[in-house]
Design a protein around this motif. Sequence first.
Motif, mmCIF file in Angstrom:
data_model
loop_
_atom_site.group_PDB
_atom_site.id
_atom_site.type_symbol
_atom_site.label_atom_id
_atom_site.label_comp_id
_atom_site.label_asym_id
_atom_site.label_seq_id
_atom_site.Cartn_x
_atom_site.Cartn_y
_atom_site.Cartn_z
ATOM 1 N N GLY B 30 0.782 -1.230 0.000
ATOM 2 C CA GLY B 30 0.000 0.000 0.000
ATOM 3 C C GLY B 30 0.815 1.281 0.000
ATOM 4 N N SER B 67 -3.600 -0.430 -8.093
ATOM 5 C CA SER B 67 -3.697 -1.167 -6.832
ATOM 6 C C SER B 67 -4.996 -0.829 -6.115
ATOM 7 C CB SER B 67 -2.515 -0.827 -5.924
ATOM 8 O OG SER B 67 -1.297 -1.083 -6.570
ATOM 9 N N ALA B 68 -5.347 0.477 -6.078
ATOM 10 C CA ALA B 68 -6.574 0.897 -5.395
ATOM 11 C C ALA B 68 -7.787 0.234 -6.037
ATOM 12 C CB ALA B 68 -6.707 2.420 -5.441
ATOM 13 N N ILE B 70 -7.871 -2.675 -7.617
ATOM 14 C CA ILE B 70 -7.904 -4.091 -7.227
ATOM 15 C C ILE B 70 -8.315 -4.240 -5.759
ATOM 16 C CG2 ILE B 70 -6.487 -6.178 -6.955
ATOM 17 C CD1 ILE B 70 -4.871 -5.274 -9.382
ATOM 18 N N TYR B 71 -7.817 -3.354 -4.901
ATOM 19 C CA TYR B 71 -8.219 -3.369 -3.480
ATOM 20 C C TYR B 71 -9.729 -3.177 -3.358
ATOM 21 C CZ TYR B 71 -3.634 -3.334 -1.160
ATOM 22 O OH TYR B 71 -2.403 -3.674 -0.672
ATOM 23 N N ASN B 74 -11.606 -6.181 -4.122
ATOM 24 C CA ASN B 74 -11.485 -7.167 -3.051
ATOM 25 C C ASN B 74 -12.213 -6.743 -1.780
ATOM 26 O OD1 ASN B 74 -10.040 -9.295 -4.164
ATOM 27 N ND2 ASN B 74 -8.078 -8.267 -3.901
ATOM 28 N N GLY B 75 -12.798 -5.525 -1.796
ATOM 29 C CA GLY B 75 -13.528 -5.048 -0.626
ATOM 30 C C GLY B 75 -12.634 -4.540 0.495
ATOM 31 N N PHE B 76 -11.447 -4.031 0.145
ATOM 32 C CA PHE B 76 -10.513 -3.548 1.170
ATOM 33 C C PHE B 76 -10.627 -2.040 1.411
ATOM 34 C CE2 PHE B 76 -7.364 -7.106 -0.166
ATOM 35 C CZ PHE B 76 -8.139 -8.022 0.510
ATOM 36 N N MET B 77 -11.604 -1.376 0.757
ATOM 37 C CA MET B 77 -11.687 0.070 0.876
ATOM 38 C C MET B 77 -12.759 0.460 1.893
ATOM 39 S SD MET B 77 -9.300 1.206 -0.843
ATOM 40 C CE MET B 77 -8.531 1.732 -2.373
ATOM 41 N N ASP B 78 -12.333 1.107 2.981
ATOM 42 C CA ASP B 78 -13.236 1.618 4.015
ATOM 43 C C ASP B 78 -13.425 3.112 3.729
ATOM 44 O OD1 ASP B 78 -14.439 2.613 6.269
ATOM 45 O OD2 ASP B 78 -13.185 1.506 7.689
ATOM 46 N N TRP B 79 -14.424 3.437 2.895
ATOM 47 C CA TRP B 79 -14.525 4.807 2.357
ATOM 48 C C TRP B 79 -14.706 5.885 3.423
ATOM 49 C CZ3 TRP B 79 -12.268 5.191 -1.989
ATOM 50 C CH2 TRP B 79 -12.323 4.148 -2.927
ATOM 51 N N LEU B 81 -13.556 5.976 6.451
ATOM 52 C CA LEU B 81 -12.230 6.150 7.054
ATOM 53 C C LEU B 81 -11.294 6.869 6.088
ATOM 54 C CD1 LEU B 81 -10.341 5.469 9.440
ATOM 55 C CD2 LEU B 81 -9.823 3.310 8.316
ATOM 56 N N ILE B 82 -11.346 6.452 4.821
ATOM 57 C CA ILE B 82 -10.491 7.070 3.802
ATOM 58 C C ILE B 82 -10.773 8.566 3.688
ATOM 59 C CG2 ILE B 82 -10.145 7.201 1.294
ATOM 60 C CD1 ILE B 82 -10.400 4.112 1.290
#
Lengths: 134, 134
Positions: B30, B67-68, B70-71, B74-79, B81-82
Amino acid sequence: MDMLLYAAGFLAGILSGMGVGGGSLLVPVLLAAGQANQTTAQGVCLASFLPVAFAAIIAHFRQKQIELSFLPKLLPWAVAGAVLGALGAGWLPLPWLQGIFGAFLCLLGGYELLSGIFFNAKDSLSHPDGSTRE
Amino acid sequence: MDRMKSHWTSSALFLGLTGFAAGLANGLLGSGGGTLLVPVLASCRHLEQHKAHATTLCVILPTAVISAFIYAKNGFMDWPLILKITLSGILGGVTGALILPKVPTGWLRAALGCFMLISGGKMLWTCFFMPPGF
Protein backbone atom coordinates in the motif's frame (compact mmCIF):
# COMPACT_ATOMS: atom_id res chain seq x y z
CA MET A 1 -11.40 8.43 18.49
CA ASP A 2 -12.14 10.59 15.46
CA MET A 3 -9.71 13.22 16.70
CA LEU A 4 -6.95 10.61 16.73
CA LEU A 5 -7.75 9.67 13.12
CA TYR A 6 -7.67 13.30 12.00
CA ALA A 7 -4.39 13.83 13.85
CA ALA A 8 -2.89 10.72 12.23
CA GLY A 9 -3.97 11.86 8.78
CA PHE A 10 -2.63 15.36 9.43
CA LEU A 11 0.76 14.07 10.58
CA ALA A 12 1.00 11.62 7.69
CA GLY A 13 0.18 14.49 5.33
CA ILE A 14 2.97 16.63 6.80
CA LEU A 15 5.43 13.77 6.33
CA SER A 16 4.33 13.12 2.73
CA GLY A 17 4.73 16.82 2.00
CA MET A 18 8.33 16.40 3.11
CA GLY A 19 8.88 13.42 0.83
CA VAL A 20 8.90 10.93 3.68
CA GLY A 21 6.34 8.15 3.26
CA GLY A 22 3.17 8.85 5.21
CA GLY A 23 2.08 5.22 5.01
CA SER A 24 4.81 4.08 7.35
CA LEU A 25 3.10 6.20 10.03
CA LEU A 26 -0.51 5.67 8.98
CA VAL A 27 -0.68 1.86 8.89
CA PRO A 28 0.77 1.23 12.39
CA VAL A 29 -1.40 3.99 13.90
CA LEU A 30 -4.62 2.74 12.26
CA LEU A 31 -3.83 -0.81 13.39
CA ALA A 32 -3.02 0.27 16.95
CA ALA A 33 -6.22 2.34 17.11
CA GLY A 34 -8.21 -0.70 16.03
CA GLN A 35 -9.72 1.25 13.14
CA ALA A 36 -8.58 -1.04 10.34
CA ASN A 37 -6.97 -4.38 9.63
CA GLN A 38 -3.83 -4.74 7.54
CA THR A 39 -5.53 -4.64 4.14
CA THR A 40 -7.99 -1.81 4.87
CA ALA A 41 -5.17 0.25 6.42
CA GLN A 42 -3.15 -0.24 3.24
CA GLY A 43 -6.24 0.71 1.23
CA VAL A 44 -6.42 3.98 3.17
CA CYS A 45 -2.78 4.69 2.26
CA LEU A 46 -3.38 4.02 -1.41
CA ALA A 47 -6.59 6.07 -1.66
CA SER A 48 -5.39 9.06 0.37
CA PHE A 49 -2.20 9.16 -1.72
CA LEU A 50 -4.09 9.64 -5.00
CA PRO A 51 -5.39 13.26 -4.80
CA VAL A 52 -2.21 14.57 -3.18
CA ALA A 53 0.05 12.87 -5.72
CA PHE A 54 -2.11 14.07 -8.59
CA ALA A 55 -1.84 17.69 -7.45
CA ALA A 56 1.90 17.34 -6.85
CA ILE A 57 2.51 15.87 -10.32
CA ILE A 58 0.76 18.81 -11.98
CA ALA A 59 2.96 21.22 -10.01
CA HIS A 60 6.15 19.27 -10.85
CA PHE A 61 5.15 19.05 -14.52
CA ARG A 62 4.71 22.82 -14.74
CA GLN A 63 8.18 23.25 -13.25
CA LYS A 64 9.52 20.77 -15.84
CA GLN A 65 10.94 18.55 -13.09
CA ILE A 66 9.65 15.26 -14.48
CA GLU A 67 12.25 13.26 -16.44
CA LEU A 68 9.88 12.05 -19.16
CA SER A 69 12.51 9.89 -20.90
CA PHE A 70 12.57 7.56 -17.88
CA LEU A 71 8.85 6.84 -17.86
CA PRO A 72 8.70 4.30 -20.73
CA LYS A 73 11.51 2.32 -19.09
CA LEU A 74 9.87 2.34 -15.66
CA LEU A 75 6.09 2.42 -16.04
CA PRO A 76 5.33 -0.98 -17.66
CA TRP A 77 7.43 -2.81 -15.06
CA ALA A 78 5.99 -0.81 -12.18
CA VAL A 79 2.41 -1.43 -13.32
CA ALA A 80 3.08 -5.16 -13.68
CA GLY A 81 4.53 -5.18 -10.17
CA ALA A 82 1.53 -3.30 -8.80
CA VAL A 83 -0.99 -5.74 -10.30
CA LEU A 84 0.93 -8.68 -8.90
CA GLY A 85 1.34 -7.00 -5.52
CA ALA A 86 -2.28 -5.92 -5.16
CA LEU A 87 -3.51 -9.41 -6.10
CA GLY A 88 -1.01 -10.83 -3.61
CA ALA A 89 -2.38 -8.57 -0.86
CA GLY A 90 -5.79 -10.15 -1.37
CA TRP A 91 -4.40 -13.66 -1.60
CA LEU A 92 -1.97 -13.77 1.34
CA PRO A 93 -3.29 -14.56 4.85
CA LEU A 94 -3.48 -11.35 6.93
CA PRO A 95 -0.79 -12.28 9.52
CA TRP A 96 1.65 -13.05 6.66
CA LEU A 97 0.93 -9.74 5.00
CA GLN A 98 1.44 -8.01 8.33
CA GLY A 99 4.76 -9.83 8.81
CA ILE A 100 5.99 -8.78 5.36
CA PHE A 101 4.87 -5.21 6.06
CA GLY A 102 6.72 -5.30 9.38
CA ALA A 103 9.92 -6.59 7.77
CA PHE A 104 9.72 -3.94 5.04
CA LEU A 105 9.08 -1.26 7.67
CA CYS A 106 12.16 -2.35 9.62
CA LEU A 107 14.34 -2.16 6.48
CA LEU A 108 13.05 1.26 5.46
CA GLY A 109 13.21 2.45 9.09
CA GLY A 110 16.88 1.51 9.32
CA TYR A 111 17.52 3.34 6.06
CA GLU A 112 15.59 6.44 7.22
CA LEU A 113 17.43 6.46 10.54
CA LEU A 114 20.88 6.23 8.94
CA SER A 115 20.22 8.65 6.11
CA GLY A 116 18.54 11.02 8.56
CA ILE A 117 21.65 11.07 10.71
CA PHE A 118 23.96 11.64 7.73
CA PHE A 119 21.47 13.96 6.04
CA ASN A 120 22.26 17.11 8.05
CA ALA A 121 25.91 17.27 7.09
CA LYS A 122 25.38 16.35 3.44
CA ASP A 123 22.39 18.61 2.92
CA SER A 124 23.90 21.73 4.46
CA LEU A 125 26.56 21.46 1.71
CA SER A 126 24.20 21.12 -1.25
CA HIS A 127 21.51 23.48 0.06
CA PRO A 128 23.14 26.24 2.11
CA ASP A 129 19.75 27.86 2.75
CA GLY A 130 18.65 24.81 4.70
CA SER A 131 15.88 23.80 2.32
CA THR A 132 15.69 20.19 1.23
CA ARG A 133 13.65 20.20 -1.94
CA GLU A 134 11.50 22.39 -4.15
CA MET B 1 34.43 -4.09 -9.11
CA ASP B 2 33.33 -0.53 -8.68
CA ARG B 3 33.18 0.00 -12.43
CA MET B 4 31.17 -3.19 -12.92
CA LYS B 5 28.78 -2.11 -10.22
CA SER B 6 28.16 1.31 -11.71
CA HIS B 7 27.70 -0.30 -15.12
CA TRP B 8 25.07 -2.70 -13.79
CA THR B 9 23.15 -0.10 -11.82
CA SER B 10 22.92 2.20 -14.83
CA SER B 11 21.53 -0.53 -17.11
CA ALA B 12 17.95 -0.48 -18.40
CA LEU B 13 17.37 -3.88 -16.78
CA PHE B 14 18.27 -2.56 -13.34
CA LEU B 15 15.97 0.42 -13.85
CA GLY B 16 13.15 -1.90 -14.93
CA LEU B 17 13.70 -4.22 -11.97
CA THR B 18 13.63 -1.28 -9.57
CA GLY B 19 10.38 -0.11 -11.15
CA PHE B 20 8.95 -3.60 -10.75
CA ALA B 21 10.03 -3.76 -7.09
CA ALA B 22 8.54 -0.31 -6.44
CA GLY B 23 5.22 -1.32 -8.04
CA LEU B 24 5.21 -4.63 -6.16
CA ALA B 25 5.81 -2.90 -2.81
CA ASN B 26 3.11 -0.35 -3.52
CA GLY B 27 0.56 -2.96 -4.51
CA LEU B 28 1.36 -5.52 -1.81
CA LEU B 29 1.93 -3.09 1.07
CA GLY B 30 0.00 0.00 0.00
CA SER B 31 2.97 2.35 0.22
CA GLY B 32 6.75 2.46 0.18
CA GLY B 33 7.37 2.09 -3.54
CA GLY B 34 8.55 5.66 -3.86
CA THR B 35 10.95 5.25 -0.98
CA LEU B 36 12.72 2.58 -3.06
CA LEU B 37 12.69 4.49 -6.32
CA VAL B 38 13.84 7.97 -5.27
CA PRO B 39 17.33 6.95 -4.06
CA VAL B 40 17.89 4.74 -7.12
CA LEU B 41 17.01 7.53 -9.55
CA ALA B 42 19.06 10.02 -7.54
CA SER B 43 22.22 7.98 -7.06
CA CYS B 44 22.31 5.54 -10.02
CA ARG B 45 20.84 7.88 -12.63
CA HIS B 46 22.27 11.07 -11.14
CA LEU B 47 18.96 12.91 -11.10
CA GLU B 48 18.89 15.83 -8.71
CA GLN B 49 16.65 15.27 -5.70
CA HIS B 50 13.72 17.36 -6.94
CA LYS B 51 13.67 15.61 -10.33
CA ALA B 52 14.05 12.17 -8.76
CA HIS B 53 11.11 12.95 -6.48
CA ALA B 54 8.90 14.29 -9.29
CA THR B 55 9.69 11.40 -11.67
CA THR B 56 9.04 8.86 -8.92
CA LEU B 57 5.60 10.36 -8.24
CA CYS B 58 4.81 9.98 -11.94
CA VAL B 59 5.64 6.26 -11.74
CA ILE B 60 3.94 5.58 -8.41
CA LEU B 61 0.61 7.34 -9.11
CA PRO B 62 -0.44 4.91 -11.90
CA THR B 63 0.58 1.92 -9.76
CA ALA B 64 -1.48 3.33 -6.86
CA VAL B 65 -4.51 3.81 -9.14
CA ILE B 66 -4.36 0.20 -10.33
CA SER B 67 -3.70 -1.17 -6.83
CA ALA B 68 -6.57 0.90 -5.39
CA PHE B 69 -8.88 -0.51 -8.08
CA ILE B 70 -7.90 -4.09 -7.23
CA TYR B 71 -8.22 -3.37 -3.48
CA ALA B 72 -11.71 -1.95 -4.06
CA LYS B 73 -12.72 -5.08 -6.01
CA ASN B 74 -11.49 -7.17 -3.05
CA GLY B 75 -13.53 -5.05 -0.63
CA PHE B 76 -10.51 -3.55 1.17
CA MET B 77 -11.69 0.07 0.88
CA ASP B 78 -13.24 1.62 4.02
CA TRP B 79 -14.52 4.81 2.36
CA PRO B 80 -15.65 6.75 5.49
CA LEU B 81 -12.23 6.15 7.05
CA ILE B 82 -10.49 7.07 3.80
CA LEU B 83 -12.46 10.35 3.63
CA LYS B 84 -11.38 11.38 7.15
CA ILE B 85 -7.73 10.53 6.58
CA THR B 86 -7.58 12.11 3.12
CA LEU B 87 -9.11 15.43 4.21
CA SER B 88 -6.80 15.81 7.20
CA GLY B 89 -3.92 14.52 5.07
CA ILE B 90 -4.39 17.29 2.50
CA LEU B 91 -4.35 19.87 5.32
CA GLY B 92 -1.21 18.25 6.68
CA GLY B 93 0.43 18.22 3.26
CA VAL B 94 -0.12 21.97 2.82
CA THR B 95 1.17 22.62 6.35
CA GLY B 96 4.20 20.43 5.69
CA ALA B 97 5.05 22.29 2.50
CA LEU B 98 4.79 25.63 4.33
CA ILE B 99 6.92 24.70 7.34
CA LEU B 100 9.40 22.56 5.38
CA PRO B 101 12.19 25.18 5.18
CA LYS B 102 12.07 25.65 8.97
CA VAL B 103 12.17 21.99 9.95
CA PRO B 104 15.35 20.03 10.75
CA THR B 105 14.53 17.35 8.16
CA GLY B 106 17.47 15.14 9.06
CA TRP B 107 16.41 14.71 12.67
CA LEU B 108 12.79 14.29 11.66
CA ARG B 109 13.79 11.45 9.35
CA ALA B 110 15.89 9.87 12.08
CA ALA B 111 12.95 10.06 14.50
CA LEU B 112 10.59 8.57 11.92
CA GLY B 113 13.17 5.84 11.27
CA CYS B 114 13.09 4.93 14.96
CA PHE B 115 9.28 4.85 14.93
CA MET B 116 9.33 2.60 11.82
CA LEU B 117 11.87 0.21 13.39
CA ILE B 118 9.78 -0.09 16.56
CA SER B 119 6.39 -0.52 14.88
CA GLY B 120 7.88 -2.80 12.20
CA GLY B 121 9.49 -4.94 14.87
CA LYS B 122 6.20 -5.10 16.74
CA MET B 123 4.37 -6.26 13.61
CA LEU B 124 6.98 -8.94 12.95
CA TRP B 125 6.63 -10.07 16.54
CA THR B 126 2.82 -10.22 16.22
CA CYS B 127 3.12 -12.18 13.00
CA PHE B 128 5.30 -14.85 14.60
CA PHE B 129 3.80 -15.10 18.08
CA MET B 130 0.11 -14.30 17.84
CA PRO B 131 -2.21 -17.33 17.82
CA PRO B 132 -3.74 -18.18 14.43
CA GLY B 133 -7.01 -16.44 13.69
CA PHE B 134 -5.75 -13.08 14.93
